[in-house]
Each structure stands twice: as structure tokens, then as C-alpha cells.
Write a protein that holds these residues in place. Structure first.
Motif, PDB file in Angstrom:
ATOM      1  N   THR A 116     -13.108  35.074  68.739  1.00 51.09           N
ATOM      2  CA  THR A 116     -12.017  34.332  68.108  1.00 51.09           C
ATOM      3  C   THR A 116     -11.814  34.834  66.679  1.00 51.09           C
ATOM      4  O   THR A 116     -10.716  34.816  66.151  1.00 51.09           O
ATOM      5  CB  THR A 116     -12.324  32.822  68.115  1.00 51.09           C
ATOM      6  OG1 THR A 116     -12.855  32.471  69.381  1.00 51.09           O
ATOM      7  CG2 THR A 116     -11.070  32.014  67.899  1.00 51.09           C
ATOM      8  N   PHE A 117     -12.898  35.257  66.055  1.00 44.32           N
ATOM      9  CA  PHE A 117     -12.842  35.752  64.680  1.00 44.32           C
ATOM     10  C   PHE A 117     -12.060  34.767  63.799  1.00 44.32           C
ATOM     11  O   PHE A 117     -11.056  35.108  63.209  1.00 44.32           O
ATOM     12  CB  PHE A 117     -12.246  37.171  64.627  1.00 44.32           C
ATOM     13  CG  PHE A 117     -12.993  38.150  65.499  1.00 44.32           C
ATOM     14  CD1 PHE A 117     -14.363  38.352  65.333  1.00 44.32           C
ATOM     15  CD2 PHE A 117     -12.351  38.856  66.513  1.00 44.32           C
ATOM     16  CE1 PHE A 117     -15.062  39.248  66.144  1.00 44.32           C
ATOM     17  CE2 PHE A 117     -13.048  39.754  67.327  1.00 44.32           C
ATOM     18  CZ  PHE A 117     -14.398  39.941  67.140  1.00 44.32           C
ATOM     19  N   HIS A 146     -16.615  37.456  60.056  1.00 42.53           N
ATOM     20  CA  HIS A 146     -17.657  37.330  59.019  1.00 42.53           C
ATOM     21  C   HIS A 146     -18.608  38.523  59.106  1.00 42.53           C
ATOM     22  O   HIS A 146     -18.475  39.384  60.001  1.00 42.53           O
ATOM     23  CB  HIS A 146     -18.380  35.984  59.148  1.00 42.53           C
ATOM     24  CG  HIS A 146     -18.948  35.687  60.502  1.00 42.53           C
ATOM     25  ND1 HIS A 146     -20.012  36.372  61.038  1.00 42.53           N
ATOM     26  CD2 HIS A 146     -18.586  34.759  61.440  1.00 42.53           C
ATOM     27  CE1 HIS A 146     -20.301  35.874  62.230  1.00 42.53           C
ATOM     28  NE2 HIS A 146     -19.441  34.901  62.519  1.00 42.53           N
ATOM     29  N   HIS A 200     -20.375  39.381  62.417  1.00 39.30           N
ATOM     30  CA  HIS A 200     -19.581  40.205  63.340  1.00 39.30           C
ATOM     31  C   HIS A 200     -19.573  41.667  62.893  1.00 39.30           C
ATOM     32  O   HIS A 200     -19.755  42.586  63.698  1.00 39.30           O
ATOM     33  CB  HIS A 200     -18.103  39.775  63.364  1.00 39.30           C
ATOM     34  CG  HIS A 200     -17.842  38.374  63.816  1.00 39.30           C
ATOM     35  ND1 HIS A 200     -17.044  37.501  63.113  1.00 39.30           N
ATOM     36  CD2 HIS A 200     -18.243  37.698  64.918  1.00 39.30           C
ATOM     37  CE1 HIS A 200     -16.958  36.350  63.758  1.00 39.30           C
ATOM     38  NE2 HIS A 200     -17.674  36.439  64.851  1.00 39.30           N
ATOM     39  N   ARG A 251     -10.765  24.673  71.960  1.00 37.37           N
ATOM     40  CA  ARG A 251     -11.203  24.563  70.567  1.00 37.37           C
ATOM     41  C   ARG A 251     -10.348  23.579  69.794  1.00 37.37           C
ATOM     42  O   ARG A 251      -9.320  23.113  70.271  1.00 37.37           O
ATOM     43  CB  ARG A 251     -11.132  25.930  69.896  1.00 37.37           C
ATOM     44  CG  ARG A 251     -12.255  26.829  70.317  1.00 37.37           C
ATOM     45  CD  ARG A 251     -12.038  28.179  69.736  1.00 37.37           C
ATOM     46  NE  ARG A 251     -12.573  28.288  68.391  1.00 37.37           N
ATOM     47  CZ  ARG A 251     -13.668  28.966  68.099  1.00 37.37           C
ATOM     48  NH1 ARG A 251     -14.359  29.548  69.036  1.00 37.37           N
ATOM     49  NH2 ARG A 251     -14.087  29.056  66.861  1.00 37.37           N
ATOM     50  N   GLY A 287     -22.408  38.281  72.005  1.00 35.15           N
ATOM     51  CA  GLY A 287     -23.588  37.610  71.479  1.00 35.15           C
ATOM     52  C   GLY A 287     -24.235  36.746  72.554  1.00 35.15           C
ATOM     53  O   GLY A 287     -23.575  36.367  73.539  1.00 35.15           O
ATOM     54  N   ASP A 318     -25.042  33.682  72.634  1.00 33.23           N
ATOM     55  CA  ASP A 318     -24.409  32.362  72.830  1.00 33.23           C
ATOM     56  C   ASP A 318     -23.231  32.462  73.789  1.00 33.23           C
ATOM     57  O   ASP A 318     -23.070  31.634  74.691  1.00 33.23           O
ATOM     58  CB  ASP A 318     -23.952  31.778  71.483  1.00 33.23           C
ATOM     59  CG  ASP A 318     -22.994  32.711  70.759  1.00 33.23           C
ATOM     60  OD1 ASP A 318     -23.308  33.919  70.647  1.00 33.23           O
ATOM     61  OD2 ASP A 318     -21.926  32.250  70.324  1.00 33.23           O
ATOM     62  N   MET A 347     -28.148  38.255  61.762  1.00 35.22           N
ATOM     63  CA  MET A 347     -27.601  37.394  60.706  1.00 35.22           C
ATOM     64  C   MET A 347     -27.239  36.044  61.291  1.00 35.22           C
ATOM     65  O   MET A 347     -26.452  35.966  62.226  1.00 35.22           O
ATOM     66  CB  MET A 347     -26.351  38.025  60.111  1.00 35.22           C
ATOM     67  CG  MET A 347     -26.627  39.288  59.352  1.00 35.22           C
ATOM     68  SD  MET A 347     -25.152  39.727  58.425  1.00 35.22           S
ATOM     69  CE  MET A 347     -25.607  41.355  57.913  1.00 35.22           C
ATOM     70  N   ALA A 376     -18.867  31.469  62.340  1.00 36.65           N
ATOM     71  CA  ALA A 376     -17.555  31.089  61.829  1.00 36.65           C
ATOM     72  C   ALA A 376     -17.476  29.578  61.646  1.00 36.65           C
ATOM     73  O   ALA A 376     -16.811  29.091  60.726  1.00 36.65           O
ATOM     74  CB  ALA A 376     -16.473  31.584  62.790  1.00 36.65           C
ATOM     75  N   THR A 377     -18.173  28.829  62.495  1.00 39.98           N
ATOM     76  CA  THR A 377     -18.186  27.366  62.362  1.00 39.98           C
ATOM     77  C   THR A 377     -18.705  26.984  60.980  1.00 39.98           C
ATOM     78  O   THR A 377     -18.114  26.140  60.283  1.00 39.98           O
ATOM     79  CB  THR A 377     -19.113  26.739  63.437  1.00 39.98           C
ATOM     80  OG1 THR A 377     -18.653  27.163  64.716  1.00 39.98           O
ATOM     81  CG2 THR A 377     -19.123  25.228  63.368  1.00 39.98           C
TER      82      THR A 377
HETATM   83  P1  ATP Z   1     -17.722  29.987  66.115  1.00 35.04           P
HETATM   84  O1  ATP Z   1     -18.816  29.569  65.158  1.00 35.04           O
HETATM   85  O2  ATP Z   1     -16.334  29.571  65.678  1.00 35.04           O
HETATM   86  O3  ATP Z   1     -18.020  29.670  67.564  1.00 35.04           O
HETATM   87  P2  ATP Z   1     -18.662  32.760  66.014  1.00 35.04           P
HETATM   88  O4  ATP Z   1     -19.183  32.968  64.618  1.00 35.04           O
HETATM   89  O5  ATP Z   1     -19.665  32.594  67.115  1.00 35.04           O
HETATM   90  O6  ATP Z   1     -17.612  31.577  66.024  1.00 35.04           O
HETATM   91  P3  ATP Z   1     -16.848  34.353  67.610  1.00 35.04           P
HETATM   92  O7  ATP Z   1     -15.533  34.859  67.146  1.00 35.04           O
HETATM   93  O8  ATP Z   1     -16.874  33.274  68.601  1.00 35.04           O
HETATM   94  O9  ATP Z   1     -17.682  33.944  66.289  1.00 35.04           O
HETATM   95  O10 ATP Z   1     -17.778  35.560  68.060  1.00 35.04           O
HETATM   96  C1  ATP Z   1     -17.317  36.764  68.611  1.00 35.04           C
HETATM   97  C2  ATP Z   1     -18.501  37.501  69.197  1.00 35.04           C
HETATM   98  O11 ATP Z   1     -19.431  37.860  68.165  1.00 35.04           O
HETATM   99  C3  ATP Z   1     -19.292  36.643  70.206  1.00 35.04           C
HETATM  100  O12 ATP Z   1     -19.743  37.492  71.246  1.00 35.04           O
HETATM  101  C4  ATP Z   1     -20.447  36.123  69.374  1.00 35.04           C
HETATM  102  O13 ATP Z   1     -21.572  35.839  70.162  1.00 35.04           O
HETATM  103  C5  ATP Z   1     -20.704  37.300  68.434  1.00 35.04           C
HETATM  104  N1  ATP Z   1     -21.263  36.867  67.141  1.00 35.04           N
HETATM  105  C6  ATP Z   1     -20.800  35.920  66.328  1.00 35.04           C
HETATM  106  N2  ATP Z   1     -21.568  35.785  65.232  1.00 35.04           N
HETATM  107  C7  ATP Z   1     -22.565  36.697  65.362  1.00 35.04           C
HETATM  108  C8  ATP Z   1     -23.708  37.040  64.538  1.00 35.04           C
HETATM  109  N3  ATP Z   1     -23.977  36.405  63.415  1.00 35.04           N
HETATM  110  N4  ATP Z   1     -24.516  38.017  65.024  1.00 35.04           N
HETATM  111  C9  ATP Z   1     -24.269  38.642  66.200  1.00 35.04           C
HETATM  112  N5  ATP Z   1     -23.208  38.359  66.997  1.00 35.04           N
HETATM  113  C10 ATP Z   1     -22.366  37.399  66.596  1.00 35.04           C
END
Ligand code: ATP
Length: 220
Positions: free
Chosen positions: A14-15, A19, A22, A49, A110, A112, A180, A184-185
């Protein structure tokens, strides 16, 4: 295997906003997988969302600002150009058509996001189009739900070299050097509370967020 076949990565998300978690992951993926190109592809706003406060075009502009001139990494807006829901399978079909049958195509996600993969649209088709590389994320280590374990169990390989022997169909996990714990939350929460996001996002992203007053409102 044609060893000169291109190595192409896709990192969707979603970016909201992009950050350093990413972006550092993108750079390390590019290097570790020896990719020719990594496409960072913003999704349409996921239906479940919070109400979007920031448009898809603004998320894309922040992504472009964050990537800047980073070699080998591009902001790819193809999912924002498509009508209706945006499925990763459709994106992979397009990338496969562009890069050809021999290309090593890797979808990176990621841990999650991986945990929810079995609920995605046609998840088994992903493997007919690409490999899957799962990035470890601090704080996420739940065991795989049964349908997911079933989906990936015959596809696991132990290293990137083996994965890159074929154009698609395998899965591996990867502990990138810089884990890291940035989400984004958390960034949206900081901004709602008027707190600093310095060193969580690249400077041009922080400046653009400030300049346009993005993420100031509490989500509904
Ligand atoms: P939110 O907190 O809004 O759910 P997010 O920070 O997880 O957002 P996304 O845009 O949902 O960001 O993530 C895009 C991709 O990058 C997903 O595959 C997520 O798992 C991965 N990702 C997000 N933050 C990290 C991080 N800190 N390290 C490694 N991978 C990440």
C-alpha cells in the motif's frame, strides 16, 4: 537454465506512506537476489482498510520521492492504472509477458503479508508465474496457518541460488541484513499525533508529507 535470463523482482504494497523499512528492504533485495530491476508497485486502496485520507496518486508521488535515483528500483504505477480490484496475479501476468518466459520473476513480501497469502485471489497461480521470497520482519513469527503450509510445502528451497535455477515456482525465506521495525501504521499514528517521522522515512518523503499536510487527520 539460461543464466543470462533477466532477474526481476516485484515488491507490492500500500505504501501508505513508503518508509525506510520498505526502501532498505528493496535495496537489499536488489543486491541479495542480484536483480536487474525491482518494481515497487503501489496497490489500489485495499477495501478493508481505513478510509483513504491520501489518494493513490499521492502515495505514488511519495514512493517516487522516496526512491529518488536509487539504481535498479522503480516506482511502477500499473495497478493504479487498472480498473477494479487489483490482484497480484494480474500484475505478475503482465510482468511475465514483458520480460519473457525465461526471466526469473520474484514476488517479494514481508512475513506479515505472507501469513495471509492463502486468502489472496488464486494464490496457487502465483507460483506458475513467479517465485516467492518472504522477508523476515521483526515482531512477526507466527507459525504458518495450515492452508498456507499446504500451499508452499512442496515449493520450499533453501537458498537463492537454487531458486534462480528456474523462472518460477519456488519459495524461500530471507533474513535481510537490516531488519527494521518500521511500519506505515506507526508513521500514520506519529503524524496524527503531530510527532516527528524523521529517520523513519526519507527526507524528501518527510518534506512532501509536511508540504501537503498529509496524514494529519485521525482516520475515521
Ligand atoms: P501498514 O502498517 O499500513 O500495514 P506496512 O508498513 O506493513 O503498512 P505495506 O505497504 O503494507 O507497509 O507493505 C508492503 C510490503 O512491504 C509488504 O510485503 C510488507 O510485509 C513489507 N514491509 C513493510 N514494512 C517492512 C519492513 N519494515 N521490513 C520489511 N518488509 C516490510
Amino acid at each position: 537454465m539460461n543464466n543470462s535470463a533477466p532477474r526481476i523482482g516485484m515488491l507490492g504494497g500500500t505504501f501508505d506512506p513508503v518508509h525506510l523499512g520498505h526502501l532498505r528492504s528493496a535495496v537489499e533485495l536488489h543486491e541479495t537476489l542480484m536483480l536487474d530491476r525491482l518494481h515497487m508497485i503501489p496497490a489500489q486502496q485495499p477495501p478493508l482498510r481505513d478510509r483513504p485520507q491520501v489518494s493513490a496518486q499521492q502515495r505514488l508521488a511519495l514512493l517516487k520521492a522516496g526512491i529518488g535515483d536509487t539504481p535498479g528500483i522503480i516506482a511502477d504505477d500499473r495497478e493504479l492504472q487498472r480498473e477494479g480490484p487489483s490482484y497480484s496475479v494480474d500484475t505478475l501476468i503482465e510482468l511475465r509477458a514483458e520480460y519473457g518466459d525465461q526471466a526469473r520473476l520474484v514476488m517479494a513480501i514481508g512475513y506479515d503479508a505472507f501469513l495471509r497469502l492463502a486468502q489472496w485471489y488464486q494464490p496457487e497461480r502465483i507460483f506458475a508465474l513467479a517465485h516467492l521470497v518472504v522477508i523476515a520482519r521483526p515482531g512477526y513469527n507466527d507459525p504458518l496457518p495450515a492452508p498456507l503450509a499446504e500451499l508452499v510445502e512442496h515449493r520450499a528451497v533453501s537458498n537463492i541460488e537454487t531458486l534462480m535455477l528456474t523462472p518460477c515456482g519456488s519459495y524461500t525465506t530471507l533474513a535481510l541484513p537490516s531488519l527494521m521495525a518500521i511500519s506505515a501504521t506507526h508513521i500514520r499514528e506519529c503524524l496524527h499525533q503531530g510527532k516527528s517521522v524523521r529517520y523513519l522515512v526519507p527526507a524528501p518523503v518527510e518534506q512532501a508529507i509536511k508540504h501537503h499536510g498529509l496524514y494529519q487527520q485521525q482516520s475515521e
